[in-house]
Design a protein around this motif. Sequence first.
Motif, short mmCIF file in Angstrom:
data_model
loop_
_atom_site.label_atom_id
_atom_site.label_comp_id
_atom_site.label_asym_id
_atom_site.label_seq_id
_atom_site.Cartn_x
_atom_site.Cartn_y
_atom_site.Cartn_z
N GLU A 194 33.53 7.88 0.12
CA GLU A 194 32.30 7.31 -0.42
C GLU A 194 31.11 8.25 -0.24
OE1 GLU A 194 31.63 3.37 1.08
OE2 GLU A 194 33.63 2.70 0.49
N VAL A 195 30.04 7.96 -0.99
CA VAL A 195 28.80 8.72 -0.88
C VAL A 195 28.37 8.76 0.60
CG1 VAL A 195 26.33 8.72 -1.44
CG2 VAL A 195 28.01 8.20 -3.20
N ASP A 196 27.83 9.89 1.01
CA ASP A 196 27.36 10.17 2.37
C ASP A 196 28.49 10.42 3.36
OD1 ASP A 196 24.73 9.93 1.46
OD2 ASP A 196 24.65 7.80 1.96
N SER A 197 29.74 10.41 2.89
CA SER A 197 30.86 10.74 3.78
C SER A 197 30.97 12.25 3.90
CB SER A 197 32.20 10.25 3.21
OG SER A 197 32.19 8.86 3.05
N GLU A 198 31.48 12.69 5.04
CA GLU A 198 31.82 14.10 5.22
C GLU A 198 33.33 14.21 5.14
OE1 GLU A 198 29.96 15.84 8.66
OE2 GLU A 198 27.96 15.33 7.94
N VAL A 199 33.79 15.21 4.38
CA VAL A 199 35.23 15.40 4.20
C VAL A 199 35.57 16.86 4.45
CG1 VAL A 199 35.60 13.50 2.59
CG2 VAL A 199 34.95 15.72 1.70
N GLU A 200 36.75 17.07 5.03
CA GLU A 200 37.26 18.43 5.21
C GLU A 200 38.33 18.63 4.14
OE1 GLU A 200 38.71 18.85 9.20
OE2 GLU A 200 36.74 19.47 9.93
N ILE A 201 38.19 19.72 3.38
CA ILE A 201 39.13 19.98 2.30
C ILE A 201 39.75 21.35 2.51
CG2 ILE A 201 39.39 20.29 -0.18
CD1 ILE A 201 37.41 18.07 -0.52
N LYS A 202 41.08 21.37 2.44
CA LYS A 202 41.80 22.63 2.60
C LYS A 202 41.74 23.38 1.28
CE LYS A 202 46.07 24.37 4.53
NZ LYS A 202 47.38 24.03 5.06
N THR A 203 41.13 24.55 1.29
CA THR A 203 41.03 25.38 0.10
C THR A 203 41.77 26.69 0.37
OG1 THR A 203 39.06 26.59 0.78
CG2 THR A 203 38.70 24.46 -0.31
N PRO A 204 41.99 27.50 -0.66
CA PRO A 204 42.64 28.79 -0.43
C PRO A 204 41.88 29.64 0.61
CG PRO A 204 42.58 28.33 -2.76
CD PRO A 204 41.79 27.24 -2.09
N ALA A 205 40.56 29.43 0.69
CA ALA A 205 39.75 30.20 1.65
C ALA A 205 39.76 29.58 3.05
CB ALA A 205 38.32 30.29 1.13
N GLY A 206 40.47 28.47 3.22
CA GLY A 206 40.51 27.80 4.52
C GLY A 206 39.91 26.41 4.43
N LEU A 207 39.66 25.81 5.58
CA LEU A 207 39.12 24.46 5.64
C LEU A 207 37.62 24.50 5.36
CD1 LEU A 207 40.76 21.96 6.23
CD2 LEU A 207 39.92 22.01 8.56
N VAL A 208 37.18 23.69 4.39
CA VAL A 208 35.76 23.64 4.04
C VAL A 208 35.28 22.20 4.23
CG1 VAL A 208 34.04 23.99 2.22
CG2 VAL A 208 36.05 25.48 2.34
N GLU A 209 34.12 22.06 4.85
CA GLU A 209 33.56 20.75 5.11
C GLU A 209 32.47 20.46 4.08
OE1 GLU A 209 32.24 18.21 9.05
OE2 GLU A 209 32.63 20.35 9.23
N PHE A 210 32.62 19.31 3.39
CA PHE A 210 31.66 18.89 2.37
C PHE A 210 31.06 17.55 2.74
CE2 PHE A 210 34.58 21.51 -0.21
CZ PHE A 210 33.68 22.32 -0.88
N GLU A 211 29.84 17.32 2.27
CA GLU A 211 29.26 15.99 2.29
C GLU A 211 29.19 15.52 0.84
OE1 GLU A 211 25.11 13.60 3.21
OE2 GLU A 211 25.36 15.60 4.06
N ILE A 212 29.63 14.29 0.60
CA ILE A 212 29.55 13.72 -0.75
C ILE A 212 28.13 13.22 -0.93
CG2 ILE A 212 30.42 11.95 -2.32
CD1 ILE A 212 33.06 12.04 -0.68
N ILE A 213 27.37 13.88 -1.82
CA ILE A 213 25.97 13.52 -1.98
C ILE A 213 25.70 12.61 -3.17
CG2 ILE A 213 25.01 15.44 -0.66
CD1 ILE A 213 24.60 16.97 -3.24
N SER A 214 26.65 12.56 -4.13
CA SER A 214 26.47 11.64 -5.26
C SER A 214 27.82 11.32 -5.90
CB SER A 214 25.53 12.25 -6.31
OG SER A 214 26.12 13.38 -6.90
N VAL A 215 27.89 10.12 -6.47
CA VAL A 215 29.05 9.71 -7.25
C VAL A 215 28.48 9.05 -8.51
CG1 VAL A 215 31.05 8.18 -7.38
CG2 VAL A 215 30.54 9.37 -5.24
N GLU A 216 28.76 9.67 -9.67
CA GLU A 216 28.20 9.15 -10.91
C GLU A 216 29.31 8.76 -11.87
OE1 GLU A 216 24.75 11.40 -12.52
OE2 GLU A 216 25.31 12.83 -10.93
N HIS A 217 29.06 7.69 -12.59
CA HIS A 217 29.95 7.21 -13.64
C HIS A 217 29.29 7.57 -14.96
CE1 HIS A 217 32.48 4.14 -11.26
NE2 HIS A 217 31.89 4.93 -10.40
N LYS A 218 29.64 8.73 -15.51
CA LYS A 218 29.02 9.12 -16.79
C LYS A 218 30.02 9.72 -17.73
CE LYS A 218 27.23 13.47 -14.89
NZ LYS A 218 26.09 14.30 -14.72
#
Length: 158
Positions: free
Chosen positions: A134-158
């Motif tokens: 959900e919005v405002d969650s922090e997630v760790e995503i495994k990418t080819p460059a390694g583990l990257v931490e993101f914050e979900i700042i928006s979710v739009e239905h468009k």
Amino acid sequence: MNQFPMTMQGAEALKEELHELKTVKRPRIVNDIAEAREHGDLKENAEYHAAREEQGFCEGRIQEIEGKLGNAQIIDIIKIPNTGKVIFGVTVGLLNIETEEEVTYQIVGDDEADIKNNRISVNSPIARGLIGKEVDSEVEIKTPAGLVEFEIISVEHK
């Protein structure tokens, strides 16, 4: 038979391509074949063989599109209430916590994915890491460059 998710935009693009193939390209190819036949000996007629090959590709693409549309579960994200949760079809804004770089992705079906236009497949590692969050969650995503931490700042239905 498995159904595959597809956005409304993806389905419309396929329908437009199918219409173009059936109403413009197919008749032109049939005409090209007829003209090439008039040139005589078909064994050594390059135009005839090229037109027949093009016809094969065109018919194959028509069948492929019809199959995709037949197996598509078309999801119109605009009609789904926005709860702030990441689901198929949404456009999600992310903040890379380490670099503070913002990026936006729309989560789409495999055939619609186009990283240059920030459209990522629902089956990609990034999308799989985001789905259900959900919005405002922090997630760790495994990418080819390694583990990257993101914050979900928006979710739009468009």
